[in-house]
Design a protein around this motif. Structure first.
Motif, PDB file in Angstrom:
ATOM      1  N   PHE A  59      18.753 -23.908   0.541  1.00 15.72           N
ATOM      2  CA  PHE A  59      18.351 -25.050   0.547  1.00 15.72           C
ATOM      3  C   PHE A  59      18.832 -26.000  -0.583  1.00 15.72           C
ATOM      4  O   PHE A  59      19.378 -27.059  -0.718  1.00 15.72           O
ATOM      5  CB  PHE A  59      16.853 -25.330   0.932  1.00 15.72           C
ATOM      6  CG  PHE A  59      16.393 -26.747   1.204  1.00 15.72           C
ATOM      7  CD1 PHE A  59      16.691 -27.418   2.558  1.00 15.72           C
ATOM      8  CD2 PHE A  59      15.493 -27.290   0.361  1.00 15.72           C
ATOM      9  CE1 PHE A  59      16.309 -28.804   2.706  1.00 15.72           C
ATOM     10  CE2 PHE A  59      15.088 -28.545   0.626  1.00 15.72           C
ATOM     11  CZ  PHE A  59      15.548 -29.322   1.908  1.00 15.72           C
ATOM     12  N   SER A  60      17.952 -25.531  -1.765  1.00 13.84           N
ATOM     13  CA  SER A  60      18.067 -26.135  -2.993  1.00 13.84           C
ATOM     14  C   SER A  60      17.532 -25.327  -4.077  1.00 13.84           C
ATOM     15  O   SER A  60      16.421 -24.627  -4.130  1.00 13.84           O
ATOM     16  CB  SER A  60      17.447 -27.385  -3.037  1.00 13.84           C
ATOM     17  OG  SER A  60      17.487 -28.198  -4.431  1.00 13.84           O
ATOM     18  N   PHE A  94      16.007 -20.162  -0.014  1.00 19.49           N
ATOM     19  CA  PHE A  94      14.832 -20.904  -1.109  1.00 19.49           C
ATOM     20  C   PHE A  94      14.848 -22.316  -1.211  1.00 19.49           C
ATOM     21  O   PHE A  94      15.907 -22.954  -0.911  1.00 19.49           O
ATOM     22  CB  PHE A  94      14.707 -20.119  -2.382  1.00 19.49           C
ATOM     23  CG  PHE A  94      16.243 -20.267  -3.102  1.00 19.49           C
ATOM     24  CD1 PHE A  94      16.345 -21.295  -3.722  1.00 19.49           C
ATOM     25  CD2 PHE A  94      16.751 -18.849  -3.321  1.00 19.49           C
ATOM     26  CE1 PHE A  94      17.744 -21.367  -4.398  1.00 19.49           C
ATOM     27  CE2 PHE A  94      18.185 -18.902  -3.931  1.00 19.49           C
ATOM     28  CZ  PHE A  94      18.445 -20.375  -4.658  1.00 19.49           C
ATOM     29  N   ALA A  95      13.732 -22.899  -1.429  1.00 15.32           N
ATOM     30  CA  ALA A  95      13.475 -24.289  -2.008  1.00 15.32           C
ATOM     31  C   ALA A  95      12.796 -24.267  -3.074  1.00 15.32           C
ATOM     32  O   ALA A  95      11.465 -23.893  -3.536  1.00 15.32           O
ATOM     33  CB  ALA A  95      12.606 -25.277  -0.837  1.00 15.32           C
ATOM     34  N   ILE A  96      13.434 -24.275  -4.315  1.00 13.45           N
ATOM     35  CA  ILE A  96      12.987 -24.322  -5.604  1.00 13.45           C
ATOM     36  C   ILE A  96      13.018 -25.462  -6.321  1.00 13.45           C
ATOM     37  O   ILE A  96      13.818 -26.280  -6.345  1.00 13.45           O
ATOM     38  CB  ILE A  96      14.028 -23.081  -6.531  1.00 13.45           C
ATOM     39  CG1 ILE A  96      14.007 -21.863  -5.863  1.00 13.45           C
ATOM     40  CG2 ILE A  96      13.269 -23.288  -7.985  1.00 13.45           C
ATOM     41  CD1 ILE A  96      14.725 -20.935  -6.609  1.00 13.45           C
ATOM     42  N   GLY A  97      11.810 -25.876  -7.185  1.00 14.01           N
ATOM     43  CA  GLY A  97      11.856 -27.252  -7.808  1.00 14.01           C
ATOM     44  C   GLY A  97      11.714 -28.167  -6.970  1.00 14.01           C
ATOM     45  O   GLY A  97      11.296 -28.505  -6.259  1.00 14.01           O
ATOM     46  N   PHE A 106      11.491 -18.786   0.447  1.00 15.58           N
ATOM     47  CA  PHE A 106      10.325 -18.699  -0.303  1.00 15.58           C
ATOM     48  C   PHE A 106      10.467 -20.244  -0.865  1.00 15.58           C
ATOM     49  O   PHE A 106      11.342 -20.990  -0.866  1.00 15.58           O
ATOM     50  CB  PHE A 106      10.225 -17.742  -1.362  1.00 15.58           C
ATOM     51  CG  PHE A 106      11.430 -17.864  -2.425  1.00 15.58           C
ATOM     52  CD1 PHE A 106      11.051 -18.837  -3.513  1.00 15.58           C
ATOM     53  CD2 PHE A 106      12.466 -17.049  -2.570  1.00 15.58           C
ATOM     54  CE1 PHE A 106      12.003 -18.530  -4.788  1.00 15.58           C
ATOM     55  CE2 PHE A 106      13.337 -16.878  -3.566  1.00 15.58           C
ATOM     56  CZ  PHE A 106      13.251 -18.252  -4.567  1.00 15.58           C
ATOM     57  N   PHE A 107       9.215 -20.645  -1.333  1.00 18.12           N
ATOM     58  CA  PHE A 107       8.974 -21.898  -1.827  1.00 18.12           C
ATOM     59  C   PHE A 107       8.378 -21.816  -3.473  1.00 18.12           C
ATOM     60  O   PHE A 107       7.728 -21.035  -3.681  1.00 18.12           O
ATOM     61  CB  PHE A 107       7.684 -22.678  -1.118  1.00 18.12           C
ATOM     62  CG  PHE A 107       7.249 -24.016  -1.760  1.00 18.12           C
ATOM     63  CD1 PHE A 107       7.601 -25.122  -1.226  1.00 18.12           C
ATOM     64  CD2 PHE A 107       6.384 -23.892  -2.888  1.00 18.12           C
ATOM     65  CE1 PHE A 107       6.938 -26.287  -1.475  1.00 18.12           C
ATOM     66  CE2 PHE A 107       5.677 -25.152  -3.201  1.00 18.12           C
ATOM     67  CZ  PHE A 107       6.029 -26.313  -2.615  1.00 18.12           C
ATOM     68  N   SER A 108       8.996 -22.604  -4.384  1.00 16.31           N
ATOM     69  CA  SER A 108       8.702 -22.325  -5.636  1.00 16.31           C
ATOM     70  C   SER A 108       8.810 -23.515  -6.652  1.00 16.31           C
ATOM     71  O   SER A 108       9.939 -24.312  -6.425  1.00 16.31           O
ATOM     72  CB  SER A 108       9.846 -21.359  -6.330  1.00 16.31           C
ATOM     73  OG  SER A 108       9.404 -21.012  -7.493  1.00 16.31           O
ATOM     74  N   LEU A 109       7.987 -23.757  -7.407  1.00 15.54           N
ATOM     75  CA  LEU A 109       7.861 -24.990  -8.261  1.00 15.54           C
ATOM     76  C   LEU A 109       7.533 -24.453  -9.822  1.00 15.54           C
ATOM     77  O   LEU A 109       6.530 -24.400 -10.484  1.00 15.54           O
ATOM     78  CB  LEU A 109       6.692 -26.007  -8.013  1.00 15.54           C
ATOM     79  CG  LEU A 109       6.652 -27.079  -6.796  1.00 15.54           C
ATOM     80  CD1 LEU A 109       5.649 -27.684  -6.130  1.00 15.54           C
ATOM     81  CD2 LEU A 109       7.925 -27.885  -7.118  1.00 15.54           C
TER      82      LEU A 109
END
Length: 445
Positions: A239-240, A298-301, A320-323
């Motif tokens: 995803f990004s 994943f979708a990071i930041g 997973f989701f991560s900021l």
């Protein structure tokens, strides 16, 4: 200009004589500040004493600009927009303000020199742009007008609209947009960098979002990352990976054209729609459509930030989701504004301040992902989701949900403070050090 007018600009008191006198006083202070900086070596070559001299010069000018804007921001904005008759986007507004009001923003020559430096070697003149936009957005009248102006379609999208309506397909450097039935499927295709965003991608994505919103044949929009060529993820969809840190290190991530435009442009359009004259303008000033996202890997930041505005998010079970905002040192867009209502205050702090990842398959994943499926079943789940969202009642109800959850004026107030704080963050020593270590040896200029 008298010495008293100079002191008034520096210490924050009003300059007697109205707007014209205040502009003259500000221009004089700013000119002296630029002269001091120009007399010094390049930022990277300065000794400690010279760095202190530069810091004092910039502080004096920023104090004067702040004092001027606190008193005159509405008059400045009215002048630039001809009393609100002209709709200026962020870049147009900043450039026009710099040309029309000498000293209000750094001059063209210093900014041109700045553009040639890597991030760690810059003067940090974009901080002055952040100060200007903080005051504009902080004004109810000016800020509301600017927010509404940023919901208008880009000229690039208007040029491409006839082709997209005719063919149902547009390929941009970092994005593909295809109409399938009543759905517009937007695929992020920066395969070399895991869809890490830069100025080009922000421009491309806003163009694609505009096209989907403008095309009457489209009733639903969908986001997904394309297959990657990166060795670690070759052939897999991603995803990004968030902001492109290599571009940031190289000084190629624009404060105005990336960090501000991204939030106030295409992401805000996903929430509120596009402002364009249409037959139902009496009912709603914007054209809105429901949006769905499919998350692979994943979708990071920045990718994680995006998920907070979609009407439905479907993820593969291994995603997973991560900021990682605290690790990178920057503000994660409008996530601090939106994340709490999705996942709660305590979990928001765990994610933003402590770097917690949320896996789609864990219990808390249900607060961020509406549906979790086997990765092989994501295509079918997205098609089913798009069909379900193709419903006139969905459009009305999402509008009312967004109004209740994210009032436009609350978003404006957040973005006003974000403008300055993010500008300060991208020039802070900790961020420059982290980005430099991340990209050591990979980028040179």
């Amino acid at each position: 200009m008298s010495p008293s007018a100079d002191r008034a600009g520096l210490d924050g008191r009003s300059v007697p004589g109205g707007l014209d006198a205040a502009v003259d006083a500000l221009a004089s202070v700013a000119a002296r500040g630029e002269e001091r900086l120009a007399s010094l070596p390049e930022p990277v070559e300065r000794d400690p004493g010279q760095r202190e001299t530069a810091a004092r010069a910039k502080l004096a000018v920023r104090q004067a600009r702040h004092a001027f804007l606190r008193e005159h921001v509405d008059a400045v904005y009215d002048d630039l927009t001809e009393g609100g008759a002209v709709r200026l986007r962020l870049r147009e507004l900043v450039d026009s303000a710099g040309a029309r009001f000498p000293g209000l923003l750094p001059g063209a020559e210093p900014m041109a020199a700045e553009s040639k430096r890597i991030q760690a070697h810059k003067e940090g003149l974009e901080i002055d742009q952040g100060l200007f936009l903080r005051e504009v957005l902080g004004s109810v009248s000016a800020g509301t007008h600017l927010m509404e102006s940023m919901l208008r379609p880009t000229e690039r999208a208007l040029r491409l609209l006839p082709e997209f309506r005719r063919t149902g397909s547009i390929a941009l450097p970092s994005v593909r947009l295809e109409r399938t039935g009543t759905a517009a499927e937007l695929t992020l295709c920066r395969d070399d960098c895991l869809n890490a965003e830069d100025d080009q991608q922000v421009d491309d994505v806003e163009t694609a979002v505009d096209l989907a919103l403008l095309d009457p044949a489209v009733r639903v929009g969908a986001f997904r990352g394309g297959p990657m060529s990166h060795p670690r993820y070759a052939g897999r969809r991603v995803f990004s990976a968030g902001i492109n840190l290599k571009r940031l290190h190289a000084g190629e991530i624009s404060f105005v054209d990336f960090l501000m435009r991204r939030e106030m442009g295409y992401i805000n359009k996903l929430v509120r729609g596009i402002a364009v004259p249409h037959d139902a303008s009496w009912r709603s000033p914007t054209i809105e459509k429901p949006w769905l996202a499919g998350v692979d890997t994943f979708a990071i930041g920045g990718g994680a930030q995006l998920l907070l505005v979609f009407d439905r998010v479907i993820a593969g079970a291994d995603a997973f989701f991560s900021l990682p905002a605290a690790q990178e040192g920057i503000v994660p867009g409008a996530s601090n504004f939106r994340l709490g209502r999705a996942i709660g205050s305590r979990r928001s702090r765990q994610i933003v301040l402590w770097g917690r990842k949320v896996w789609a398959s864990e219990p808390d994943g249900g607060l961020l992902f509406d549906e979790v499926v086997d990765p092989a079943e994501l295509d079918a789940a997205m098609r089913k989701g798009m069909d379900r969202l193709d419903n006139a009642a969905v459009v009305t109800n999402r509008r009312m949900l967004n109004l209740a959850e994210e009032p436009p004026d609350s978003f404006r107030v957040y973005m006003a403070e974000f403008a300055l704080q993010q500008a300060l963050r991208i020039y802070s020593e900790d961020v420059l050090g982290k980005v430099g270590r991340f990209t050591a040896g990979a980028v040179s200029k």
